[in-house]
Design an enzyme around this catalytic site. Structure first.
Site, PDB file in Angstrom:
ATOM      1  N   GLY A 154      17.325  70.132  73.205  1.00 53.07           N
ATOM      2  CA  GLY A 154      17.938  71.448  73.166  1.00 53.07           C
ATOM      3  C   GLY A 154      17.857  71.963  71.739  1.00 53.07           C
ATOM      4  O   GLY A 154      17.046  71.480  70.932  1.00 53.07           O
ATOM      5  N   ILE A 156      19.832  71.613  69.106  1.00 54.55           N
ATOM      6  CA  ILE A 156      20.114  70.648  68.038  1.00 54.55           C
ATOM      7  C   ILE A 156      19.032  69.578  67.971  1.00 54.55           C
ATOM      8  O   ILE A 156      18.577  69.201  66.880  1.00 54.55           O
ATOM      9  CB  ILE A 156      21.504  70.024  68.234  1.00 54.55           C
ATOM     10  CG1 ILE A 156      22.590  71.103  68.081  1.00 54.55           C
ATOM     11  CG2 ILE A 156      21.734  68.889  67.234  1.00 54.55           C
ATOM     12  CD1 ILE A 156      23.991  70.638  68.414  1.00 54.55           C
ATOM     13  N   SER A 175      13.358  64.486  77.275  1.00 48.88           N
ATOM     14  CA  SER A 175      14.329  65.503  77.635  1.00 48.88           C
ATOM     15  C   SER A 175      14.114  65.876  79.087  1.00 48.88           C
ATOM     16  O   SER A 175      12.994  65.768  79.611  1.00 48.88           O
ATOM     17  CB  SER A 175      14.167  66.741  76.740  1.00 48.88           C
ATOM     18  OG  SER A 175      15.224  67.655  76.939  1.00 48.88           O
ATOM     19  N   ARG A 176      15.190  66.312  79.720  1.00 49.44           N
ATOM     20  CA  ARG A 176      15.062  66.740  81.112  1.00 49.44           C
ATOM     21  C   ARG A 176      14.223  68.015  81.216  1.00 49.44           C
ATOM     22  O   ARG A 176      13.616  68.278  82.249  1.00 49.44           O
ATOM     23  CB  ARG A 176      16.455  66.962  81.716  1.00 49.44           C
ATOM     24  CG  ARG A 176      17.219  65.658  81.940  1.00 49.44           C
ATOM     25  CD  ARG A 176      18.638  65.906  82.383  1.00 49.44           C
ATOM     26  NE  ARG A 176      19.420  66.567  81.346  1.00 49.44           N
ATOM     27  CZ  ARG A 176      20.641  67.054  81.533  1.00 49.44           C
ATOM     28  NH1 ARG A 176      21.188  66.971  82.736  1.00 49.44           N
ATOM     29  NH2 ARG A 176      21.292  67.613  80.538  1.00 49.44           N
ATOM     30  N   THR A 177      14.182  68.790  80.132  1.00 44.65           N
ATOM     31  CA  THR A 177      13.347  69.994  80.069  1.00 44.65           C
ATOM     32  C   THR A 177      12.491  69.925  78.812  1.00 44.65           C
ATOM     33  O   THR A 177      13.024  69.774  77.709  1.00 44.65           O
ATOM     34  CB  THR A 177      14.213  71.265  80.029  1.00 44.65           C
ATOM     35  OG1 THR A 177      15.065  71.299  81.177  1.00 44.65           O
ATOM     36  CG2 THR A 177      13.335  72.507  79.995  1.00 44.65           C
ATOM     37  N   THR A 233      25.255  61.784  67.599  1.00 43.90           N
ATOM     38  CA  THR A 233      26.029  62.955  67.189  1.00 43.90           C
ATOM     39  C   THR A 233      26.226  63.884  68.383  1.00 43.90           C
ATOM     40  O   THR A 233      26.553  65.066  68.207  1.00 43.90           O
ATOM     41  CB  THR A 233      25.317  63.719  66.049  1.00 43.90           C
ATOM     42  OG1 THR A 233      23.985  64.044  66.463  1.00 43.90           O
ATOM     43  CG2 THR A 233      25.278  62.895  64.775  1.00 43.90           C
ATOM     44  N   ARG A 235      27.747  63.189  72.286  1.00 45.30           N
ATOM     45  CA  ARG A 235      29.051  62.934  72.877  1.00 45.30           C
ATOM     46  C   ARG A 235      29.212  61.420  73.030  1.00 45.30           C
ATOM     47  O   ARG A 235      28.259  60.732  73.414  1.00 45.30           O
ATOM     48  CB  ARG A 235      29.193  63.607  74.244  1.00 45.30           C
ATOM     49  CG  ARG A 235      29.318  65.118  74.183  1.00 45.30           C
ATOM     50  CD  ARG A 235      30.659  65.536  73.598  1.00 45.30           C
ATOM     51  NE  ARG A 235      30.827  66.984  73.574  1.00 45.30           N
ATOM     52  CZ  ARG A 235      30.471  67.753  72.565  1.00 45.30           C
ATOM     53  NH1 ARG A 235      29.885  67.235  71.493  1.00 45.30           N
ATOM     54  NH2 ARG A 235      30.692  69.058  72.606  1.00 45.30           N
ATOM     55  N   GLU A 264      38.769  61.287  70.879  1.00 44.78           N
ATOM     56  CA  GLU A 264      38.766  61.882  69.550  1.00 44.78           C
ATOM     57  C   GLU A 264      39.479  60.963  68.554  1.00 44.78           C
ATOM     58  O   GLU A 264      40.495  60.352  68.885  1.00 44.78           O
ATOM     59  CB  GLU A 264      39.460  63.248  69.566  1.00 44.78           C
ATOM     60  CG  GLU A 264      38.631  64.349  70.202  1.00 44.78           C
ATOM     61  CD  GLU A 264      37.362  64.653  69.419  1.00 44.78           C
ATOM     62  OE1 GLU A 264      37.452  64.992  68.228  1.00 44.78           O
ATOM     63  OE2 GLU A 264      36.270  64.531  69.998  1.00 44.78           O
ATOM     64  N   HIS A 284      33.983  62.696  63.905  1.00 53.23           N
ATOM     65  CA  HIS A 284      33.559  63.888  64.644  1.00 53.23           C
ATOM     66  C   HIS A 284      33.535  65.107  63.722  1.00 53.23           C
ATOM     67  O   HIS A 284      34.280  66.079  63.920  1.00 53.23           O
ATOM     68  CB  HIS A 284      34.463  64.143  65.858  1.00 53.23           C
ATOM     69  CG  HIS A 284      33.824  65.062  66.857  1.00 53.23           C
ATOM     70  ND1 HIS A 284      34.446  65.471  68.008  1.00 53.23           N
ATOM     71  CD2 HIS A 284      32.589  65.660  66.879  1.00 53.23           C
ATOM     72  CE1 HIS A 284      33.659  66.273  68.693  1.00 53.23           C
ATOM     73  NE2 HIS A 284      32.523  66.399  68.027  1.00 53.23           N
TER      74      HIS A 284
END
Length: 310
Positions: A154, A156, A175-177, A233, A235, A264, A284
């Site tokens: 994506g 990033i 990547s899925r796309t 970086t 999730r 978190e 984070h």
């Protein structure tokens, strides 16, 4: 309309006062808070009479949202939306819009910075010299020439790939796309299994969803080279944290860097990733720069303006 920003978003009071005047001139009420509160009761109290709410990555559960019967629009000052009960929002006609793009540069720069630290042990050597030590026999490694696997291309992931190409790394991706602009950088898309087997560094840049939860687990870690490193970086739950911790302790991968976790920070002192000095950890902060916060404010309140005009 009653517009409420439930936290400071890292911008100053003068900026909020300007926004207050802006919305007042449009005939709307604008309330802002300069502190961050994550308690459900406090959040519900702040949001209860709002038509529009601006919030970042504070968890919004159905229990809180159900108390906000006037709410129609959420402008989220964050890229991911996994902290919000989207099913409740969809069911009750609450539009939710994220702040895509505000932290692209910030996150990609931290990801590369983590890679450099893993290769050169910058933090460890800083502590060593402060304690009266010297280089000794330490030898670092260069990013140039390393194969870096980008998982998720994506915005990033693509920005990270651009930086790595500039460093002289060989970049491959899964990547899925697939994106043409990534291919034009000279990046080859490969199956995830092949990426894990080939990479000296694996960098994660996928959103958290059902398809990516636990994407990197024991099976995937076993495919990586014992000299390879993992950077997250994206999730925390994209990785099986326990499996990563065990792989580090058992020396099955050479190192890791995590800015995100299953919860978190602050983390418990006995957290698995804190049990080894072969894991670089930050609380984070990849998205948190002066520049990204300024861009974020512009995006989220721009979204509010667009929604009010619609």
């Amino acid at each position: 309309m009653n517009i409420v920003c439930v936290e400071s978003l890292g911008i100053g009071q003068a900026c909020f006062e300007s926004l207050k005047a802006h919305y007042s001139a449009m005939g709307h009420k604008f309330t802002y808070y300069m502190d961050r509160q994550e308690d459900d009761a406090i959040l519900a109290d702040r949001m209860r009479d709002a038509d529009v709410v601006v919030i970042s990555n504070i968890k919004l559960s159905a229990a809180v949202l159900s108390q906000c019967t006037k709410l129609r629009y959420l402008s989220v000052a964050f890229t991911g939306l996994d902290h919000i009960d989207l099913a409740y929002c969809n069911e009750h006609g609450i539009k939710v819009q994220n702040a895509a793009g505000y932290s692209t540069t910030a996150v990609s720069e931290l990801a590369v910075g983590m890679m450099l630290d893993l290769l050169r042990n910058i933090i460890t050597l800083n502590e060593k010299i402060r304690q009266g030590g010297s280089r000794g026999t330490f030898l670092g490694r260069e990013l140039r020439g390393k194969t870096v696997g980008i998982v998720g291309t994506g915005a990033i992931g693509t920005a990270t790939a651009r930086l790595l190409v500039a460093f002289g790394a060989k970049v491959i991706a899964w990547s899925r796309t697939e994106r043409q602009e990534v291919k034009e950088l000279g990046v080859e898309y490969v199956p995830l299994e092949s990426l894990l087997q080939q990479s000296d560094i694996v960098s994660l840049h996928v959103p958290l969803c059902d398809a990516t939860r636990g994407l990197i687990g024991e099976k995937e870690l076993a495919l990586m080279k014992p000299t390879a490193m993992l950077v997250n970086t994206a999730r925390g739950p994209v990785c099986d944290i326990a499996a990563v911790g065990k792989a580090l302790v058992d020396n099955r991968i050479a190192g890791a860097a995590f800015d995100v976790f299953e919860k978190e920070p602050p983390l418990p002192i006995d957290h698995l990733l804190l049990s080894t000095n072969r894991c670089l950890v930050t609380p984070h902060v990849a998205f948190a720069t002066e520049e990204s916060f300024a861009a974020r404010a512009e995006i989220v309140f721009g979204h509010v303006d667009e929604w009010l005009k619609a």
